[in-house]
Design a protein around this motif. Structure first.
Motif, short mmCIF file in Angstrom:
data_model
loop_
_atom_site.label_atom_id
_atom_site.label_comp_id
_atom_site.label_asym_id
_atom_site.label_seq_id
_atom_site.Cartn_x
_atom_site.Cartn_y
_atom_site.Cartn_z
N LYS A 1 85.82 39.94 91.14
CA LYS A 1 86.79 41.04 91.20
C LYS A 1 88.22 40.56 91.41
O LYS A 1 89.16 41.35 91.33
CB LYS A 1 86.42 41.99 92.35
CG LYS A 1 85.04 42.62 92.22
CD LYS A 1 84.73 43.48 93.44
CE LYS A 1 83.33 44.08 93.36
NZ LYS A 1 83.00 44.86 94.59
N SER B 1 81.12 35.10 96.30
CA SER B 1 80.86 35.09 94.85
C SER B 1 81.18 36.45 94.23
O SER B 1 81.74 36.53 93.13
CB SER B 1 79.39 34.73 94.59
OG SER B 1 79.09 33.45 95.08
N LYS B 2 80.81 37.52 94.92
CA LYS B 2 81.11 38.86 94.43
C LYS B 2 82.62 39.10 94.41
O LYS B 2 83.15 39.72 93.48
CB LYS B 2 80.41 39.91 95.30
CG LYS B 2 78.90 39.91 95.18
CD LYS B 2 78.26 40.91 96.12
CE LYS B 2 78.65 42.34 95.77
NZ LYS B 2 77.96 43.32 96.65
#
Length: 297
Positions: free
Chosen positions: A266, A261-262
């Motif tokens: 990005k 998810s992180k």
């Protein structure tokens, strides 16, 4: 080898693996005997594999233009296998899959097999509609394919158990089907971003074309966050006594999903999205493997 790549043999192998894990790990883990014998079950697996393979072929047939832009080195239709032959393979696999499930139904009639038969009959129609039209519509095609992925797990599970006598197993199968749906939907949206250039050229209206990459990233992040919350809710409410299972899910599913998810927030280039798509597929495979933990409870 071209034929194997055309039918997406790796995805088909994962279907077979999932079916075997449900029968030989999930059911024994709860001390349950399957409602159908091994031979008709293998025929069911063959039927699902044939229909899925046919769906992959029809998708490639109608994807020649976009694939020639997005992945020209992997183009098979018209380059390696003629379109006419591909259509014959498509119809042949569908006929084999449908006749196989019909044979199972006639030889082992049951309510659950009627449900599975209905899903198998509707699947080729749904896959054709997806390839010809729905994949050009934002979210609709993504959701349809993800429903079919979840439905395959549901089909493999429902024929093996009596839902009235085994409500816990039935619930667990539904939970795995829901997980497969959610993770596959996230991958479908990621693939739309990967195919943005070719889809734009073909005037498709996929989500990233309509709202852009950044907003699509946030939507996928939200979907994965929802998946994580659902998993946590299920674990805390229904699986607290399954210690090995809880450890496995936290270590190999929830934590990787949080990290993915992180990454999505990005992600910017093709390499980022390809990596995320691969890791989501890996999490789905690891999630299916979690059924083995029920053998050591």
């Amino acid at each position: 080898m071209a034929f194997l790549n055309l039918i997406r043999w790796k995805n088909l192998a994962m279907i077979v693996f999932t079916a075997m894990v449900i029968r030989f790990a999930l059911l024994p883990g709860f001390g349950q005997n399957p409602e159908v014998g091994l031979f008709p079950y293998l025929l069911l697996v063959l039927s699902v594999v044939c229909i899925a393979a046919a769906g992959n072929i029809i998708n490639d047939i109608f994807d020649v233009t976009t694939d020639s832009i997005n992945r020209p080195k992997k183009l098979i239709i018209d380059q390696v296998i003629k379109r006419k032959i591909a259509f014959k393979l498509y119809f042949g696999l569908n006929v084999l899959g449908l006749f196989t499930i019909l044979f199972i139904l006639l030889s082992h009639p049951s309510e659950s097999l009627w449900i599975v038969f209905s899903i198998c009959v509707l699947s080729p129609i749904a896959l054709a509609v997806y390839s010809i039209w729905l994949k050009r519509v934002a979210l609709a095609g993504n959701i349809l394919i993800s429903i079919l992925v979840g439905a395959s797990i549901f089909c493999f599970g429902i024929v093996l158990i009596d839902s009235d006598q085994n409500p816990v197993l039935y619930f667990i199968i539904l939970a795995y089907a829901l997980l497969a749906f959610s993770l596959n939907l996230s991958r479908e949206l990621i693939k739309d971003i990967e195919d943005l250039r070719g889809d734009y050229y073909c005037k498709m209206k996929t989500l990233p074309i309509l709202i852009g990459k950044k907003r699509s990233n946030h939507m996928i992040f939200g979907l994965l966050t929802f998946t994580i919350l659902i998993l946590l809710t299920l674990l805390l409410n229904y699986f607290l006594s399954f210690n090995v299972f809880i450890f496995y899910v936290f270590a190999f599913i929830l934590i990787p999903l949080i990290l993915i998810s992180k990454q999505i927030l990005k992600a910017k280039n093709q390499k980022d999205y390809t990596s995320i798509s691969f890791h989501l597929k890996l999490v789905l495979l690891v999630g299916i493997c979690s059924m083995f933990t029920f053998l050591i409870l």
